[in-house]
Design an enzyme around this catalytic site. Sequence first.
Site, PDB file in Angstrom:
ATOM      1  N   HIS A  36      39.385  34.823  46.498  1.00  0.00           N
ATOM      2  CA  HIS A  36      38.346  35.827  46.772  1.00  0.00           C
ATOM      3  C   HIS A  36      36.975  35.143  46.773  1.00  0.00           C
ATOM      4  O   HIS A  36      36.879  33.918  46.620  1.00  0.00           O
ATOM      5  CB  HIS A  36      38.433  37.005  45.796  1.00  0.00           C
ATOM      6  CG  HIS A  36      38.237  36.671  44.341  1.00  0.00           C
ATOM      7  ND1 HIS A  36      37.077  36.121  43.833  1.00  0.00           N
ATOM      8  CD2 HIS A  36      39.062  36.808  43.267  1.00  0.00           C
ATOM      9  CE1 HIS A  36      37.184  35.956  42.524  1.00  0.00           C
ATOM     10  NE2 HIS A  36      38.399  36.350  42.157  1.00  0.00           N
ATOM     11  N   HIS A  39      36.091  32.430  44.055  1.00  0.00           N
ATOM     12  CA  HIS A  39      36.646  31.084  44.216  1.00  0.00           C
ATOM     13  C   HIS A  39      35.892  30.327  45.314  1.00  0.00           C
ATOM     14  O   HIS A  39      35.584  29.143  45.196  1.00  0.00           O
ATOM     15  CB  HIS A  39      38.139  31.147  44.577  1.00  0.00           C
ATOM     16  CG  HIS A  39      38.946  31.985  43.627  1.00  0.00           C
ATOM     17  ND1 HIS A  39      39.651  33.086  44.041  1.00  0.00           N
ATOM     18  CD2 HIS A  39      39.138  31.890  42.293  1.00  0.00           C
ATOM     19  CE1 HIS A  39      40.255  33.628  42.994  1.00  0.00           C
ATOM     20  NE2 HIS A  39      39.962  32.933  41.925  1.00  0.00           N
ATOM     21  N   CYS A 148      43.950  34.422  31.313  1.00  0.00           N
ATOM     22  CA  CYS A 148      43.143  33.211  31.086  1.00  0.00           C
ATOM     23  C   CYS A 148      44.030  32.007  30.853  1.00  0.00           C
ATOM     24  O   CYS A 148      43.528  30.881  30.863  1.00  0.00           O
ATOM     25  CB  CYS A 148      42.267  33.351  29.846  1.00  0.00           C
ATOM     26  SG  CYS A 148      41.039  34.644  29.887  1.00  0.00           S
ATOM     27  N   LYS A 324      40.656  39.658  41.204  1.00  0.00           N
ATOM     28  CA  LYS A 324      41.818  40.273  41.854  1.00  0.00           C
ATOM     29  C   LYS A 324      42.535  41.194  40.881  1.00  0.00           C
ATOM     30  O   LYS A 324      43.008  42.256  41.255  1.00  0.00           O
ATOM     31  CB  LYS A 324      42.771  39.184  42.355  1.00  0.00           C
ATOM     32  CG  LYS A 324      42.335  38.605  43.690  1.00  0.00           C
ATOM     33  CD  LYS A 324      42.865  39.410  44.865  1.00  0.00           C
ATOM     34  CE  LYS A 324      42.037  39.178  46.110  1.00  0.00           C
ATOM     35  NZ  LYS A 324      42.657  38.453  47.173  1.00  0.00           N
TER      36      LYS A 324
HETATM   37  N1  MSP Z   1      43.290  27.264  37.079  1.00  0.00           N
HETATM   38  C1  MSP Z   1      42.124  27.418  36.311  1.00  0.00           C
HETATM   39  C2  MSP Z   1      41.192  26.230  36.463  1.00  0.00           C
HETATM   40  C3  MSP Z   1      41.775  24.909  36.090  1.00  0.00           C
HETATM   41  S1  MSP Z   1      40.649  23.618  36.345  1.00  0.00           S
HETATM   42  C4  MSP Z   1      41.314  22.323  35.586  1.00  0.00           C
HETATM   43  C5  MSP Z   1      41.392  28.685  36.735  1.00  0.00           C
HETATM   44  N2  MSP Z   1      41.674  29.130  37.951  1.00  0.00           N
HETATM   45  S2  MSP Z   1      41.078  30.475  38.578  1.00  0.00           S
HETATM   46  O1  MSP Z   1      41.653  30.528  39.885  1.00  0.00           O
HETATM   47  O2  MSP Z   1      41.319  31.580  37.719  1.00  0.00           O
HETATM   48  O3  MSP Z   1      39.549  30.322  38.625  1.00  0.00           O
HETATM   49  C6  MSP Z   1      38.958  29.248  39.198  1.00  0.00           C
HETATM   50  C7  MSP Z   1      37.463  29.367  39.263  1.00  0.00           C
HETATM   51  O4  MSP Z   1      37.063  30.505  39.998  1.00  0.00           O
HETATM   52  C8  MSP Z   1      36.782  29.440  37.910  1.00  0.00           C
HETATM   53  O5  MSP Z   1      35.714  28.517  37.886  1.00  0.00           O
HETATM   54  C9  MSP Z   1      36.228  30.825  37.876  1.00  0.00           C
HETATM   55  O6  MSP Z   1      35.042  30.909  37.154  1.00  0.00           O
HETATM   56  C10 MSP Z   1      35.966  31.067  39.353  1.00  0.00           C
HETATM   57  N3  MSP Z   1      35.814  32.466  39.591  1.00  0.00           N
HETATM   58  C11 MSP Z   1      36.778  33.434  39.547  1.00  0.00           C
HETATM   59  N4  MSP Z   1      36.164  34.639  39.714  1.00  0.00           N
HETATM   60  C12 MSP Z   1      34.830  34.461  39.859  1.00  0.00           C
HETATM   61  C13 MSP Z   1      33.752  35.286  40.161  1.00  0.00           C
HETATM   62  N5  MSP Z   1      33.869  36.597  40.258  1.00  0.00           N
HETATM   63  N6  MSP Z   1      32.548  34.704  40.385  1.00  0.00           N
HETATM   64  C14 MSP Z   1      32.374  33.337  40.383  1.00  0.00           C
HETATM   65  N7  MSP Z   1      33.383  32.535  40.100  1.00  0.00           N
HETATM   66  C15 MSP Z   1      34.573  33.078  39.677  1.00  0.00           C
HETATM   67  O7  MSP Z   1      40.599  29.193  35.980  1.00  0.00           O
END
Ligand code: MSP
Length: 545
Positions: A36, A39, A148, A324
């Site tokens: 989304h 990411h 998380c 999501k």
């Molecule tokens: N798999 C772990 C990261 C492992 S790194 C060694 C993870 N994945 S995630 O898919 O949940 O999130 C990845 C990134 O997307 C994180 O930095 C998270 O902060 C970012 N974001 C997810 N939702 C977000 C927003 N709504 N706004 C900005 N970034 C966000 O965590």
Amino acid sequence: MAASGSTDLSTTPGGHAGGKAYYVSTPIYYVNDAPHLGHAYTTVAGDVLTRWHRQRGEKVWYLTGTDEHGQKVMRTAQTNGVTPKEWADRLVETAWKPLWEHLEIANDDFIRTTQERHTHRVQEFVQDLYDKGEIYKGSYEGPYCVGCEEFKLPGDLIDGTGEYEGQKLCPIHGRPVEMLSEDNYFFRMSAYTERLLEFYAANPDFIQPASARNEVLKFVQQGLQDLSISRSTFDWGIKLPWDPAHVLYVWVDALLNYATAVGYGADQAKFDATFPADVHLVGKDILRFHAVIWPAMLMAAGLPLPGKVFAHGWLLVGGEKMSKSKLTGISPHQLTDHFGVDAYRYYFMRAIPFGQDGSFSWEDFTARYTSELANDFGNLASRVAAMVGKYFDGTLPAATADGPAEEALHAALANAVKSADSKVEQLDFQGALDDVFGFVKLVNGYLTEQEPWKVAKDTSEEGQARLATILYTAAESLRGLAVLLNPVMPATAEKLWASLGAEAHLGALPAQRVQDAGTWGQLPAGATVTKGEILFPRLEEKKDS
Ligand code: MSP
């Protein structure tokens, strides 16, 4: 600058031995769902940062990828009736990789944690820590949030209300945590409290922005606990080599991607030329993993520490983190279909200070698109090309009558380049774009004042020299803008470069050095200027088409 400086890799964050690449990483994303805006926000920021550094002539390594183990992915696959690997393959190939291509992300590598180049090296890494006595067997009892993938402390949780009355919730996911009670292996992280605090003190820029640094300092100052690094109640993960009844905790597995992807244990020359990362870009929710656990793991292994962990804010929907799981995740395609990819990349970098939370709105995007991209910048480019076409048959004339107004623009471009360069270095993308668009405004103001359409009526030699000077000045300003905007809006900058006829004289746009962009007079008289396609068409027209 980042790509030069100290050669002491063991103690200096971001220290670079000769020829080391400027190495930037995104988090590796969970493949339980499609990407989304949140990411894409991180990945676009990393792309702008690394494109900029490449345009500085630096050797760059930009890494992204996917985090495929753990309960979250396993459960999603089960719900969908496929194996976790099948699910991961599907999501990587149909959602994640295509989106990065669509958004013009120029990553140098894409690592998946199910790849052998990762799993084998991860086993070697943990075996090494085990052999060094850094890992011991124990049992874990406590709360865990699968969203998380994190062992939580009781103080981290909030009280549930409504349907969750009486339960403890994860504050990020708003869902009940699960109580674990299982035999696990532990990493002696508590032994690193003091060393980490010393490291933070010696490297005040290691964690940015300041709010993120303060949060981590406060957390570590309380004293670290040992970290559970294995799970024994499911098997979707990397098996511990000395006890295959356990799989490695997914975060330890995931963090190691930053080492395995660049040759840890496999290609020493590449590893030395790349590791450690200069910048780990992360969302603020995963700051502790990167600023506490990861450096402690590296200290235990005797490996150098990264230069910087930069925690950006969240994109909010209705005041909450877009996600999501809360059904607020918006697909980037919904925006790029309407606004285009380059405008998308621009908008998120310009509208939200990097490091702070920000709300996205359709209205704000529309307003910025129209005023900044279409009116200020796009119109400037098309007006200048049209006038060179009309008054000089599309051949750029020479500037022979520079006066104070022109000299002011020469200086303004040089200043914009210098200031934007130092702001990108600090990951202040908004500030850098303010500098660039401040210059756009100056060029527009220059044309309004100089009124070339009126000067054109003066057919005297002096009048024509003045007209030539004004149009040269405007075109040369656009040349500078094409270079400065290339890292942010590569397709648009290429169109502008083509319309200025610059390639024939100056070469390809990506080869232009940012630090030379402010040197005046590079576009030669005689260049063929053409009115290319409109850079930012009116939005209504796009909708109809
Ligand atoms: N798999 C772990 C990261 C492992 S790194 C060694 C993870 N994945 S995630 O898919 O949940 O999130 C990845 C990134 O997307 C994180 O930095 C998270 O902060 C970012 N974001 C997810 N939702 C977000 C927003 N709504 N706004 C900005 N970034 C966000 O965590």
